[in-house]
Design a protein around this motif. Sequence first.
Motif, short mmCIF file in Angstrom:
data_model
loop_
_atom_site.label_atom_id
_atom_site.label_comp_id
_atom_site.label_asym_id
_atom_site.label_seq_id
_atom_site.Cartn_x
_atom_site.Cartn_y
_atom_site.Cartn_z
N THR A 84 133.44 12.55 -20.33
CA THR A 84 133.32 11.18 -20.04
C THR A 84 133.49 10.57 -21.66
N ASN B 285 136.28 10.66 -16.90
CA ASN B 285 135.57 9.78 -16.28
C ASN B 285 135.31 8.66 -17.22
N VAL B 286 135.26 7.33 -16.99
CA VAL B 286 135.20 6.32 -17.86
C VAL B 286 133.92 5.41 -17.78
N CYS C 76 127.88 10.42 -23.27
CA CYS C 76 129.23 10.57 -23.26
C CYS C 76 129.72 11.51 -24.22
N GLN D 277 145.73 16.97 -17.25
CA GLN D 277 144.66 16.41 -16.47
C GLN D 277 143.42 17.50 -16.23
N ARG E 41 138.67 16.97 -17.49
CA ARG E 41 137.66 17.29 -16.33
C ARG E 41 136.26 17.31 -16.82
N ASN E 42 135.51 16.61 -16.05
CA ASN E 42 134.14 16.49 -16.24
C ASN E 42 133.66 16.11 -17.72
#
Lengths: 315, 315, 315
Positions: A38, A64-65, A104, A31, A35-36
């Motif tokens: 996208t 993030n998505v 992204c 995980q 982190r950070n």
Amino acid sequence: MTHFVTYDDVTDLNALIQEGLNAKQNPFADQALGRNKTIGLIFFNSSLRTRMSTQKAAQNLGMNVITMNVGQDSWGLEMEEGVIMNGDKAEHVKEAAAVVGKYCDMVAVRAFAGLKNREQDYQEVVLNQFRKYAGVPVINLESATRHPLQSLADCITIEEFKVRSRPKVVLTWLPHFKPLPQAVANSFSEWMNHRDVEFVIANPDGYDLAPEFVGKARVVHNQDEAFEGADFIYGKNWSSYEQYGQVLTQDSSWMVTMDKMRLTDNGKFMHCLPVRRNMKVTDEVLDSPQSLVIEQAANREWSAQAVLKGVLQNL
Amino acid sequence: MTHFVTYDDVTDLNALIQEGLNAKQNPFADQALGRNKTIGLIFFNSSLRTRMSTQKAAQNLGMNVITMNVGQDSWGLEMEEGVIMNGDKAEHVKEAAAVVGKYCDMVAVRAFAGLKNREQDYQEVVLNQFRKYAGVPVINLESATRHPLQSLADCITIEEFKVRSRPKVVLTWLPHFKPLPQAVANSFSEWMNHRDVEFVIANPDGYDLAPEFVGKARVVHNQDEAFEGADFIYGKNWSSYEQYGQVLTQDSSWMVTMDKMRLTDNGKFMHCLPVRRNMKVTDEVLDSPQSLVIEQAANREWSAQAVLKGVLQNL
Amino acid sequence: MTHFVTYDDVTDLNALIQEGLNAKQNPFADQALGRNKTIGLIFFNSSLRTRMSTQKAAQNLGMNVITMNVGQDSWGLEMEEGVIMNGDKAEHVKEAAAVVGKYCDMVAVRAFAGLKNREQDYQEVVLNQFRKYAGVPVINLESATRHPLQSLADCITIEEFKVRSRPKVVLTWLPHFKPLPQAVANSFSEWMNHRDVEFVIANPDGYDLAPEFVGKARVVHNQDEAFEGADFIYGKNWSSYEQYGQVLTQDSSWMVTMDKMRLTDNGKFMHCLPVRRNMKVTDEVLDSPQSLVIEQAANREWSAQAVLKGVLQNL
């Protein structure tokens, strides 16, 4: 792994399958990796499993998505170079891909075959334009000719359920009234060519897949013959490659039934879903313990997670 | 709480209301509970409050949210068993629900009544199929016959604003030109039957709700009579249950006005929203301090949070 | 900063530009600021850059994002006061804005001009109704007459690429066959009026912007004259303000070409995107190092992040 567009982007398939199985055992172990970071999910076509499983996998990895439905949330994209843009496409992929690549860390794209023009579809214009212009890793969420996230999930599923070291795997054409792309069938065949399996493709005359995807598979035009002694029956409809995009037959004798499954060696039934019940395969088969379709769909999460992890590690 | 589909899934309504009030006081107290848990929100119909409040509640609890608009992000789902799927539905709920249940720790579904076939609507096919096949807890985001997240928010709102221990609560039919489902009215009536209130339903002839939802409510066909001395006026339009799905009247004398509100005992006006102003209720009422519609909608967040917490605790 | 709807909401533009540049250097420095804060993104119109960059900026700041496509995820909203709602709009903005404001700590809204009625568009009804009723800060994601997040990104981009302290900036009309809003052009002009630049607007007769947006800009009707010695060429099509919403000409001599760019002082080309290639500007210009369109679009993320940070700090 930089991109994940075709099989050629995979450096070690066995390791990738193992990553999928690891993710399944321990979904949240990596995980911190995402982190950070996208991922942008760009859909030119509808999606249920691919949309949800990729989003889930990204979230498992802490990413993030951002999801974008082209032509619904935004507008149509022009793919051709040098064109005068006076039609219904308001933006060129050159700009759209480059901009999405700015927001992204990786971009995943779904864009089906149009089934009108074989050369155009098989050039994979949309995916290749994104790969050319996005400036970040590009991931294939099903393109005109391939669906590698599905194929990886299929490899994981076969690995989990095989009962002999070199199983017999049969890809069989199924009847359907609509013209469907060859992407899933192409991709499955491409990946099976790299596995230690006895691989047979069964389809009616006129439905042979493109030779570059068939590879060293044995192609037979008799479904019963193909099913004999099989460990895995992988059902899928596709439209003709030869008479491109045409439905040449809806021959219902190609529907998978329990009688057909009895020809196998206690074979398992696989299908990428969605599947039309009692047209491509009977309720009896799908609701039997021989069906792996739910397990296979569940493995889409771990297939996506293995790929996203590989891309993240290479950023 | 395992599922949250009907009132029968609630074990202790007072405790659930209290959980909602606690969440309102301290929204982020249970953020660890939802960590690495995912809720899938499946919409067969449009939504504003339900979509936003459920997403917000899930995020308050630290959960991930995956939203899917069926027939827009994906494709239509077949609900009937044993059918030959040669129509416009590309996937069966058996597969779709099972697969979503593999990606998500709980699945929330919105699917309105078709209003064509009473038996079919009142069998709650969509919600029940999801409950049968998802393999994880199922939450009702408004189904053919019920909207329990709304009803819980309504209970919370009445609890907050009641000025006597056993208030008089009136559910009144309002005029509308379109046929609307009975779900909100049914559900409100079902839940009020379990509260310590004097509960009256006012509607024109031909608009009586199904007896199993009316329960022990007093039904009157005279709005003025019902309003007398009321503490809460709960307005809602619904189409006829008896002449199923029909608009029998648009009688504008049933619109709630300030004159009507003066019949109450300084009563509060409630409505689940969206509300058509000056057709169902006047601007004057909605813009007065007697209107609770915004507070009531705000309580949707705490209603959803109480339910999701209950489901999370039982995973 | 409370709201961010027009330039007037900005207290210190230089500081805001600097915040954008800071965010670009260090995107995750303020991640604690947005924790447990939610932004609602409400789209009445399609969006690619605005949708993605605002979501990304919010996530950089640690915020949660809830997206709502009005008329697609939910239903049409009535904006007019006092109306009898018996048409196709199921909900009034009074309720919708107030409810969204209950679930979200700030609300961002995109609502384009209708181009039918100038007075109505220039009253900015949608944004102003949200500002009036949401009860929380409102952020403009492009309204009928302005696109301030774009203008801030433009200011950041000019700041980054200017080679003299007081550059010459030219806003030029470009040909297009469809009637487009004046919002981007208005807003750019409004913001340039507050920058230390030599600001010129070039457009054909009949295309002068509204005087309150033109401000102290020099307006010329000869593109070549305007381009002479320019540092920045900012291209955009807009429909006529005078003959409101009309396409008076599609004169292709206003398309930006390399020959035109040679009139500048090694000027940079800017455009907010999407841009129709070879209709508004040639491939040659867009694919040259003089084009800043991708950098400009990338700066939308930092523009949004500066604004959201400002709003968060003031909550």
